[in-house]
Design an enzyme around this catalytic site. Structure first.
Site, mmCIF file in Angstrom:
data_model
loop_
_atom_site.group_PDB
_atom_site.id
_atom_site.type_symbol
_atom_site.label_atom_id
_atom_site.label_comp_id
_atom_site.label_asym_id
_atom_site.label_seq_id
_atom_site.Cartn_x
_atom_site.Cartn_y
_atom_site.Cartn_z
ATOM 1 N N HIS A 1 -3.436 7.214 3.353
ATOM 2 C CA HIS A 1 -3.849 5.922 2.801
ATOM 3 C C HIS A 1 -5.285 5.643 3.243
ATOM 4 C CE1 HIS A 1 -3.915 1.858 1.548
ATOM 5 N NE2 HIS A 1 -3.620 1.312 2.706
ATOM 6 N N ASN B 1 -10.006 0.009 0.295
ATOM 7 C CA ASN B 1 -8.546 0.043 0.273
ATOM 8 C C ASN B 1 -8.072 -0.442 -1.096
ATOM 9 O OD1 ASN B 1 -5.816 -0.383 0.588
ATOM 10 N ND2 ASN B 1 -5.983 -1.381 2.580
ATOM 11 N N CYS C 1 0.805 -1.232 0.000
ATOM 12 C CA CYS C 1 0.000 0.000 0.000
ATOM 13 C C CYS C 1 0.836 1.280 0.000
ATOM 14 C CB CYS C 1 -0.945 0.005 1.193
ATOM 15 S SG CYS C 1 -2.017 -1.430 1.200
HETATM 16 O O1 UT7 Z 1 -3.409 -1.247 3.760
HETATM 17 C C1 UT7 Z 1 -2.986 -2.131 4.724
HETATM 18 C C2 UT7 Z 1 -3.919 -3.282 4.709
HETATM 19 N N1 UT7 Z 1 -4.528 -3.626 5.943
HETATM 20 C C3 UT7 Z 1 -5.360 -2.835 6.632
HETATM 21 O O2 UT7 Z 1 -5.589 -1.722 6.336
HETATM 22 C C4 UT7 Z 1 -6.035 -3.450 7.829
HETATM 23 C C5 UT7 Z 1 -6.026 -2.565 9.037
HETATM 24 N N2 UT7 Z 1 -6.970 -3.125 10.011
HETATM 25 C C6 UT7 Z 1 -8.274 -2.814 9.998
HETATM 26 O O3 UT7 Z 1 -8.716 -2.018 9.210
HETATM 27 C C7 UT7 Z 1 -9.170 -3.488 11.039
HETATM 28 O O4 UT7 Z 1 -8.360 -4.198 11.945
HETATM 29 C C8 UT7 Z 1 -10.206 -4.441 10.380
HETATM 30 C C9 UT7 Z 1 -11.267 -3.627 9.671
HETATM 31 C C10 UT7 Z 1 -9.525 -5.394 9.413
HETATM 32 C C11 UT7 Z 1 -10.900 -5.303 11.448
HETATM 33 O O5 UT7 Z 1 -11.485 -4.449 12.428
HETATM 34 P P1 UT7 Z 1 -11.246 -4.755 13.982
HETATM 35 O O6 UT7 Z 1 -12.053 -3.768 14.722
HETATM 36 O O7 UT7 Z 1 -9.759 -4.782 14.204
HETATM 37 O O8 UT7 Z 1 -11.906 -6.176 14.134
HETATM 38 P P2 UT7 Z 1 -11.242 -7.576 14.578
HETATM 39 O O9 UT7 Z 1 -10.322 -8.068 13.514
HETATM 40 O O10 UT7 Z 1 -10.686 -7.441 15.964
HETATM 41 O O11 UT7 Z 1 -12.510 -8.505 14.607
HETATM 42 C C12 UT7 Z 1 -13.610 -8.252 15.474
HETATM 43 C C13 UT7 Z 1 -14.714 -9.249 15.190
HETATM 44 C C14 UT7 Z 1 -14.220 -10.699 15.104
HETATM 45 O O12 UT7 Z 1 -15.194 -11.507 15.674
HETATM 46 P P3 UT7 Z 1 -15.032 -12.083 17.174
HETATM 47 O O13 UT7 Z 1 -13.757 -12.868 17.190
HETATM 48 O O14 UT7 Z 1 -14.959 -10.856 18.059
HETATM 49 O O15 UT7 Z 1 -16.254 -12.881 17.372
HETATM 50 C C15 UT7 Z 1 -14.159 -10.961 13.619
HETATM 51 O O16 UT7 Z 1 -14.328 -12.327 13.306
HETATM 52 O O17 UT7 Z 1 -15.303 -8.973 13.917
HETATM 53 C C16 UT7 Z 1 -15.351 -10.162 13.127
HETATM 54 N N3 UT7 Z 1 -15.262 -9.802 11.716
HETATM 55 C C17 UT7 Z 1 -16.340 -9.513 10.975
HETATM 56 N N4 UT7 Z 1 -17.651 -9.472 11.254
HETATM 57 C C18 UT7 Z 1 -18.491 -9.118 10.266
HETATM 58 C C19 UT7 Z 1 -14.160 -9.678 10.960
HETATM 59 N N5 UT7 Z 1 -14.493 -9.311 9.709
HETATM 60 C C20 UT7 Z 1 -15.844 -9.194 9.691
HETATM 61 C C21 UT7 Z 1 -16.781 -8.839 8.711
HETATM 62 N N6 UT7 Z 1 -18.079 -8.814 9.027
HETATM 63 N N7 UT7 Z 1 -16.405 -8.507 7.445
#
Ligand code: UT7
Length: 343
Positions: free
Chosen positions: A254, A284, A114
């Protein structure tokens, strides 16, 4: 005196097909509400079958050349930032060079995920400052949809496709790329990866069956590093440019997640009016995210000679990067083209 590297042209290209959060609700266990509140994304673009990375890059590059008032033959170097090239070989930069008819240009690819556009901008500006090149096309393109597992909700809701380009040109003005900051933490390579298809894990029936050619990510691990890296590299780039944050006219971050953008904004104490944000429309788009946002901002303006722009990104690798660009008097650069360029 070393010349400076000014942006004189810009352009971007987005595929027509829109994939909305509601579309994704029918594909994986997710919801519009989860995606919007956790990321700010409402929809993203998906390339059609004939829209490869090089096709989209070429379209964006043509717009950038038109805007600069240059022909493809006027360019002497093409740097193509992409993590999703058309092929492993040849490089996508070479395909763009052929499609543009940029017969006088060298061309190569640069992959830092990215942050690719900002890494490429840094390299390009140094080719110009060293006197090796006079006009460099920096183009970024991604067809991330081709590397998405549309059964993996932790990745497929986040990414989109697109391309964007800028023309960098030598100038004696005190303008152009004032500073760049590049950083990397290779020990965190596992948290965002496409594991198969390279020399470490060549493509095989097993790698395909295991879905190892798809993007895999530990998003929350990246989240923590991203905010710190974006804020620190922004401060460093502004300081290296001899400026303070209050001298910055606009910040183009970004576009990965609106929560990361807001946290960076708070860390840097920036007014809303200074931020360029389009994450809700495109998600993204990898290396393309900063230049698409930049091109959209420049299309609508206003921007004046002397305005300072800060661009900042983080991504796979992990990598981070920031750049400060002072807007040049483009008309003056165009007017001087009639004069033969100094050898
Ligand atoms: O350009 C570089 C590329 N990478 C990035 O930009 C990623 C940067 N990170 C992020 O943007 C965030 O960490 C995410 C958007 C990817 C995830 O958000 P988060 O608030 O960090 O959520 P999490 O990964 O801690 O997940 C929370 C919950 C989980 O469920 P449990 O374990 O709490 O039951 C996930 O399984 O949300 C669940 N989850 C979803 N639920 C519905 C993960 N993806 C989804 C989804 N829909 N698409």
């Amino acid at each position: 005196m070393h010349p400076n590297a000014a942006i004189t042209g810009w352009g971007h290209y987005l595929p027509e097909r829109i994939l909305s959060n509601q579309d994704l609700e029918k594909m994986v266990a997710t919801s519009d509400e989860w995606i919007r509140t956790r990321t700010g994304i409402q929809e993203r673009r998906v390339a059609g079958p004939s829209e490869t990375t090089s096709v989209m890059c070429t379209r964006a590059a043509r717009l950038a050349l038109d805007r600069a008032g240059l022909f493809a033959q006027d360019i002497d170097l093409i740097i193509c930032a992409t993590t999703t090239p058309d092929h492993l070989l040849p490089g996508t930069g070479c395909l763009v060079q052929r499609k543009l008819g940029a017969d006088n240009a060298g061309a190569f690819d640069l992959n830092s995920a990215c942050t690719g556009f900002l890494y490429a901008l840094s390299v390009a500006s140094q080719f110009i400052q060293a006197g090796t090149s006079r006009r460099v096309l920096v183009v970024a393109g991604e067809t991330l949809s081709r590397f998405m597992n549309y059964q993996d909700r932790t990745t497929c809701v986040l990414f989109g496709d697109g391309a964007a380009a800028v023309v960098l040109e030598a100038t004696e003005q005190q303008a152009g790329v004032l500073s760049t900051v590049l950083g990397a933490r290779g020990d965190a390579e596992h948290i965002l990866a496409i594991e198969a298809g390279g020399s470490a894990r060549p493509a095989s029936p097993d790698t395909v069956a295991a879905g190892e050619h798809f993007v895999r990510m530990q998003g929350n691990e990246i989240f923590k590093t991203a905010i710190r890296a974006m804020a620190q590299s922004s401060r460093q780039a502004v300081q290296r440019a001899g400026l303070s944050m209050s001298d910055i006219h606009r910040v183009v971050p970004h576009q990965a997640n609106s929560r990361i953008i807001v946290a960076t904004q708070q860390a840097l104490k920036l007014d809303d009016s200074k931020l360029v944000v389009n994450v809700e429309r495109y998600g993204n788009t990898g290396s393309t995210s900063v230049p698409i946002a930049l091109a959209e901002f420049l299309d609508t303006g206003p921007i004046h000679a002397g305005d300072n722009l800060l661009m900042v990104a983080f991504g796979g690798g992990l990598t981070w990067a920031a750049a400060v660009v002072r807007w040049a008097d483009i008309a003056q650069i165009q007017g001087q083209r009639a004069t033969p360029l100094a050898a």
